[in-house]
Design an enzyme around this catalytic site. Sequence first.
Site, mmCIF file in Angstrom:
data_model
loop_
_atom_site.group_PDB
_atom_site.id
_atom_site.type_symbol
_atom_site.label_atom_id
_atom_site.label_comp_id
_atom_site.label_asym_id
_atom_site.label_seq_id
_atom_site.Cartn_x
_atom_site.Cartn_y
_atom_site.Cartn_z
ATOM 1 N N GLU A 1 39.512 46.158 37.158
ATOM 2 C CA GLU A 1 38.205 45.650 36.744
ATOM 3 C C GLU A 1 37.767 44.554 37.711
ATOM 4 O OE1 GLU A 1 37.214 46.418 32.407
ATOM 5 O OE2 GLU A 1 38.295 44.545 32.459
ATOM 6 N N LYS B 1 34.957 43.148 22.675
ATOM 7 C CA LYS B 1 34.939 41.690 22.901
ATOM 8 C C LYS B 1 34.603 40.971 21.572
ATOM 9 C CE LYS B 1 33.882 42.637 27.663
ATOM 10 N NZ LYS B 1 33.304 42.216 28.917
ATOM 11 N N SER C 1 30.788 47.460 34.068
ATOM 12 C CA SER C 1 29.433 48.039 34.009
ATOM 13 C C SER C 1 29.428 49.561 33.993
ATOM 14 C CB SER C 1 28.572 47.503 35.158
ATOM 15 O OG SER C 1 28.366 46.112 35.005
ATOM 16 N N GLU D 1 38.269 37.771 31.359
ATOM 17 C CA GLU D 1 37.726 36.700 30.510
ATOM 18 C C GLU D 1 38.856 35.827 29.957
ATOM 19 O OE1 GLU D 1 35.290 39.303 28.104
ATOM 20 O OE2 GLU D 1 34.062 39.638 29.874
ATOM 21 N N GLY E 1 30.064 43.111 33.071
ATOM 22 C CA GLY E 1 28.892 42.589 32.374
ATOM 23 C C GLY E 1 27.723 42.257 33.275
ATOM 24 N N HIS F 1 42.850 40.435 30.637
ATOM 25 C CA HIS F 1 41.420 40.644 30.909
ATOM 26 C C HIS F 1 40.872 39.425 31.666
ATOM 27 C CE1 HIS F 1 37.113 41.119 30.290
ATOM 28 N NE2 HIS F 1 37.366 42.398 30.091
ATOM 29 N N ASN G 1 36.025 48.173 24.693
ATOM 30 C CA ASN G 1 36.386 46.773 24.491
ATOM 31 C C ASN G 1 35.180 46.074 23.872
ATOM 32 O OD1 ASN G 1 37.176 44.130 24.634
ATOM 33 N ND2 ASN G 1 37.119 43.986 26.880
HETATM 34 P P1 PGA Z 1 31.330 45.782 30.804
HETATM 35 O O1 PGA Z 1 32.756 45.135 30.437
HETATM 36 O O2 PGA Z 1 31.462 47.274 30.635
HETATM 37 O O3 PGA Z 1 30.373 45.164 29.835
HETATM 38 O O4 PGA Z 1 31.041 45.421 32.222
HETATM 39 C C1 PGA Z 1 33.945 45.748 30.836
HETATM 40 C C2 PGA Z 1 35.133 44.920 30.411
HETATM 41 O O5 PGA Z 1 35.043 43.693 30.356
HETATM 42 O O6 PGA Z 1 36.188 45.469 30.091
#
Ligand code: PGA
Length: 249
Positions: free
Chosen positions: A164, A9, A210, A94, A170, A92, A7
């Site tokens: 998640e 982003k 992460s 976000e 993140g 997601h 992903n």
């Molecule tokens: P990350 O993001 O691996 O940077 O923690 C995962 C995600 O948002 O799908």
Amino acid sequence: MKYFVANWKMHKTYIEAFEFLEHFKNVPIGLNECVIIAPSFTLLWPISKSMGELKIKLSAQNMYCEDKGAYTGETSPIHLKDCNVEFVIIGHSERRNLFHEDDELISKKLKKAFEYNITPIFCIGETLEQRKNNLTFDVISKQLSIGLSKLTESEIYKIIFAYEPVWAIGTGINATPNQAEEVHEFIKSFLQKNFFKNEDINVKILYGGSVTPNNIKDLMSISKIDGVLVGGASLIPDSFERIIKFNRE
Ligand code: PGA
């Protein structure tokens, strides 16, 4: 089959995206591996035209729940089909937190994706506060109940679920394999109880939050985990390659 979803982003220019793809021309992908990249909308078309022999599949990071109309700034599944997109990330955290997407909207998006034969990668997960207050299973139950409410049993079966935990995204703090396993087991039994008539349905559930080349082996040691959704570590070709090859090192 093990799934590895990148992903990206709101990262990567056209040039950076093509450097990434160039790197993966030399990375063999096994028959039991499904590698998916989710670039920004503007990159879907050029990437779809340049996949060539690459065995990487394309996902969008989002889509709207209507075919077309006066929805300034939105992207329809028809546009995604134009770009040969096979998957779409829906729900997601976000999108939920920064853009206020609620479970009702997410359920409409899931339904619409199936109308166009696009497989949703459906994200669910709790915040740190919810976990601290022992609300993890309540939150996940609600996200699943409302999110899946418009779907048929066979559609639910086709979904790629992604657990998640919001506190792991993140932050550099991944869920421990035990924490991930506990929630994966809960999701499986919740789906079994509430949506499937037959017993022992094998749904696909990924873990995200992460994930790095350093923790992938531990996370994947859990049989309940069908793959990973990777943000930060998927931006660097070498680190995403090491994640895919976790078993071969
Ligand atoms: P990350 O993001 O691996 O940077 O923690 C995962 C995600 O948002 O799908």
